[in-house]
Motif scaffolding. Structure first.
Motif, mmCIF file in Angstrom:
data_model
loop_
_atom_site.group_PDB
_atom_site.id
_atom_site.type_symbol
_atom_site.label_atom_id
_atom_site.label_comp_id
_atom_site.label_asym_id
_atom_site.label_seq_id
_atom_site.Cartn_x
_atom_site.Cartn_y
_atom_site.Cartn_z
ATOM 1 N N TYR A 1 4.807 -2.512 16.678
ATOM 2 C CA TYR A 1 5.589 -1.447 16.050
ATOM 3 C C TYR A 1 6.483 -0.831 17.125
ATOM 4 O O TYR A 1 6.003 -0.382 18.167
ATOM 5 N N ASP B 1 5.632 7.721 5.363
ATOM 6 C CA ASP B 1 4.444 7.026 4.860
ATOM 7 C C ASP B 1 4.550 5.510 5.056
ATOM 8 O O ASP B 1 3.585 4.863 5.467
ATOM 9 N N MET B 2 5.716 4.947 4.766
ATOM 10 C CA MET B 2 5.903 3.507 4.947
ATOM 11 C C MET B 2 5.791 3.125 6.416
ATOM 12 O O MET B 2 5.182 2.101 6.764
ATOM 13 N N ARG C 1 -0.171 0.982 11.058
ATOM 14 C CA ARG C 1 -1.587 0.630 10.863
ATOM 15 C C ARG C 1 -1.814 -0.880 10.929
ATOM 16 O O ARG C 1 -2.889 -1.332 11.311
ATOM 17 N N ARG C 2 -0.839 -1.647 10.517
ATOM 18 C CA ARG C 2 -0.971 -3.106 10.489
ATOM 19 C C ARG C 2 -0.662 -3.766 11.831
ATOM 20 O O ARG C 2 -0.856 -4.961 11.999
ATOM 21 N N SER C 3 -0.151 -2.988 12.761
ATOM 22 C CA SER C 3 0.311 -3.529 14.045
ATOM 23 C C SER C 3 -0.810 -3.580 15.076
ATOM 24 O O SER C 3 -1.762 -2.803 15.029
ATOM 25 N N ASP D 1 3.787 9.146 16.384
ATOM 26 C CA ASP D 1 3.446 7.716 16.373
ATOM 27 C C ASP D 1 2.329 7.418 17.376
ATOM 28 O O ASP D 1 1.383 6.685 17.072
ATOM 29 N N ARG E 1 4.075 4.694 8.736
ATOM 30 C CA ARG E 1 2.662 4.800 9.134
ATOM 31 C C ARG E 1 1.871 3.586 8.656
ATOM 32 O O ARG E 1 0.990 3.086 9.362
ATOM 33 N N ASP E 2 2.164 3.111 7.450
ATOM 34 C CA ASP E 2 1.478 1.933 6.932
ATOM 35 C C ASP E 2 1.768 0.710 7.812
ATOM 36 O O ASP E 2 0.873 -0.071 8.118
ATOM 37 N N LEU E 3 3.018 0.572 8.233
ATOM 38 C CA LEU E 3 3.371 -0.546 9.111
ATOM 39 C C LEU E 3 2.707 -0.418 10.476
ATOM 40 O O LEU E 3 2.271 -1.414 11.062
ATOM 41 N N SER F 1 8.507 9.500 2.011
ATOM 42 C CA SER F 1 8.223 8.085 1.737
ATOM 43 C C SER F 1 8.481 7.232 2.977
ATOM 44 O O SER F 1 7.710 6.320 3.285
#
Length: 112
Positions: free
Chosen positions: A7, A61-62, A68-70, A87, A64-66, A58
């Protein structure tokens, strides 16, 4: 070879064109270091209007979701603002490694 997700964040400054150019430059460096860069700044402004409160939330939120996946958070640039601090705090809370662009290049042996 599957590349780990990285990220990319920075204290984005300048007009939209300058920010996009800088984000793309950072992403290229991260890619060359062996990661798949994720940088919401490159695409979210294309369809979200940041001055609309609901869309601003939004976007956060998007992002933060990305994050979390990193696997790693890469902090780019020489300046840290509140968004970058947030971040870093989220990454810390989730146990995601946070480093600088210089740090990622040093680890990969590509120091410039």
């Amino acid at each position: 070879m599957k590349r780990p997700l990285a990220y990319v964040t920075a204290a984005w400054r300048g007009d939209a064109c300058e920010v996009t150019e800088q984000a793309a430059k950072y992403c290229r460096i991260v890619y060359d270091a062996g990661y798949s860069p994720i940088c919401p700044m490159l695409y979210l402004p294309l369809f979200l209007n940041d001055v609309v409160p609901e869309e601003h939330k939004s976007g956060i939120d998007m992002g933060r979701d990305l994050l979390r996946r990193s696997r790693v958070l890469v902090v780019c640039g020489n300046y840290v603002n509140e968004a970058v601090k947030n971040d870093i705090a989220v990454a810390q809370r989730l146990g995601i490694t946070a480093t600088t662009l210089e740090g990622i290049l040093t680890v990969k042996g590509q120091r410039r």
